[in-house]
Scaffold this active site. Structure first.
Site, PDB file in Angstrom:
ATOM      1  N   CYS A  77      -6.845  48.476   5.654  1.00 34.59           N
ATOM      2  CA  CYS A  77      -5.933  49.370   4.932  1.00 34.59           C
ATOM      3  C   CYS A  77      -6.031  50.807   5.468  1.00 34.59           C
ATOM      4  O   CYS A  77      -5.630  51.062   6.584  1.00 34.59           O
ATOM      5  CB  CYS A  77      -6.154  49.265   3.433  1.00 34.59           C
ATOM      6  N   HIS A 182      -6.736  44.052   1.876  1.00 35.31           N
ATOM      7  CA  HIS A 182      -8.147  44.240   1.497  1.00 35.31           C
ATOM      8  C   HIS A 182      -8.871  42.896   1.392  1.00 35.31           C
ATOM      9  O   HIS A 182      -9.061  42.391   0.281  1.00 35.31           O
ATOM     10  CB  HIS A 182      -8.224  44.930   0.133  1.00 35.31           C
ATOM     11  N   GLU A 184     -11.880  42.347   1.428  1.00 35.59           N
ATOM     12  CA  GLU A 184     -13.116  42.507   0.640  1.00 35.59           C
ATOM     13  C   GLU A 184     -12.850  42.286  -0.852  1.00 35.59           C
ATOM     14  O   GLU A 184     -13.791  42.145  -1.629  1.00 35.59           O
ATOM     15  CB  GLU A 184     -13.755  43.881   0.906  1.00 35.59           C
TER      16      GLU A 184
HETATM   17  N1  GLN Z   1      -1.757  54.198   2.287  1.00 37.49           N
HETATM   18  C1  GLN Z   1      -3.116  54.628   2.095  1.00 37.49           C
HETATM   19  C2  GLN Z   1      -3.467  55.734   3.079  1.00 37.49           C
HETATM   20  O1  GLN Z   1      -2.648  56.313   3.685  1.00 37.49           O
HETATM   21  C3  GLN Z   1      -4.092  53.494   2.263  1.00 37.49           C
HETATM   22  C4  GLN Z   1      -4.268  52.779   0.965  1.00 37.49           C
HETATM   23  C5  GLN Z   1      -5.488  51.897   0.896  1.00 37.49           C
HETATM   24  O2  GLN Z   1      -6.398  51.953   1.724  1.00 37.49           O
HETATM   25  N2  GLN Z   1      -5.539  51.055  -0.098  1.00 37.49           N
HETATM   26  O3  GLN Z   1      -4.616  56.047   3.250  1.00 37.49           O
END
Ligand code: GLN
Length: 201
Positions: A77, A182, A184
């Site tokens: 992410c 995610h 995890e």
């Molecule tokens: N869109 C988020 C960012 O720019 C990431 C979101 C996340 O890691 N759950 O950091």
């Protein structure tokens, strides 16, 4: 085997627990010198701009770039955003990125309305590490304000996309792995096992 999880901000504890479930020596990483002992590193989800700024403030940005040039790293992410060479639709100057993956990410591909969602992904590469006790085939993925990969260089392999020809949400480029979701937070160890298998080789 020692795997570090960047612990400046975000969902690092959940990664540590998954690694421990695989019998890996997992460590929280906050200082540049802690990188030396590691075989591999996970950059967790969270807020990529905050994590990037903290990495600069802690003197970690260049050490992280050195590490990810040669050693296995996995961004989930916000971590995927940080491992990308390019972020789309950024203001001038942009945010500090570690880079390494020859991809362009769109930080909030799914927009503000769709805060989070779950999807079953077909990830053929996970067959290499599957065990009888694993959930069957599809990987149940959790997306939270997720990015997506909107461009990839020739050396990058798409590992998964959303159903019905949706955007690419998991990539691999040699020793680097990136997932927009995610793993995890899923009740499934296959992605962590897959990352560990990248280290053995
Ligand atoms: N869109 C988020 C960012 O720019 C990431 C979101 C996340 O890691 N759950 O950091």
């Amino acid at each position: 085997m020692k795997i570090g999880v960047l612990a400046l901000q975000g969902a690092f504890r959940e990664h540590i627990l998954k690694l421990q479930a695989l019998g890996v020596d997992a460590r929280e990483i906050r200082l540049p010198e802690q990188l030396n002992a590691l075989d591999a590193l996970i950059i967790p989800g969270g807020e990529s701009t905050t994590m990037g700024k903290l990495a600069v403030a802690f003197g970690l940005l260049e050490p992280l770039r050195d590490f990810t040039r040669t050693r296995p790293a996995w961004g989930t992410c916000a971590g995927l955003i940080l491992l990308a060479d390019r972020a789309a639709r950024q203001k001038k100057g942009g945010q500090p990125l570690i880079g390494g993956l020859d991809i362009t990410v769109d930080r909030n591909y799914f927009g503000r309305q769709v805060d989070s969602f779950e999807a079953d992904l077909d990830v053929p590469a996970l067959a290499e590490v599957a065990r009888p006790e694993d959930p069957s085939s599809a990987f149940h993925a959790i997306f939270i304000r997720a990015p997506a990969v909107v461009e990839m260089g020739p050396g990058v392999q798409a590992l998964a996309r959303l159903p019905e020809d949706g955007p690419i949400v998991a990539v691999r480029q040699g020793h680097l792995l990136g997932t927009a979701f995610h793993p995890e937070l899923s009740d499934d160890l296959r992605f962590h096992r897959y990352f560990v298998s990248m280290i053995d080789r």
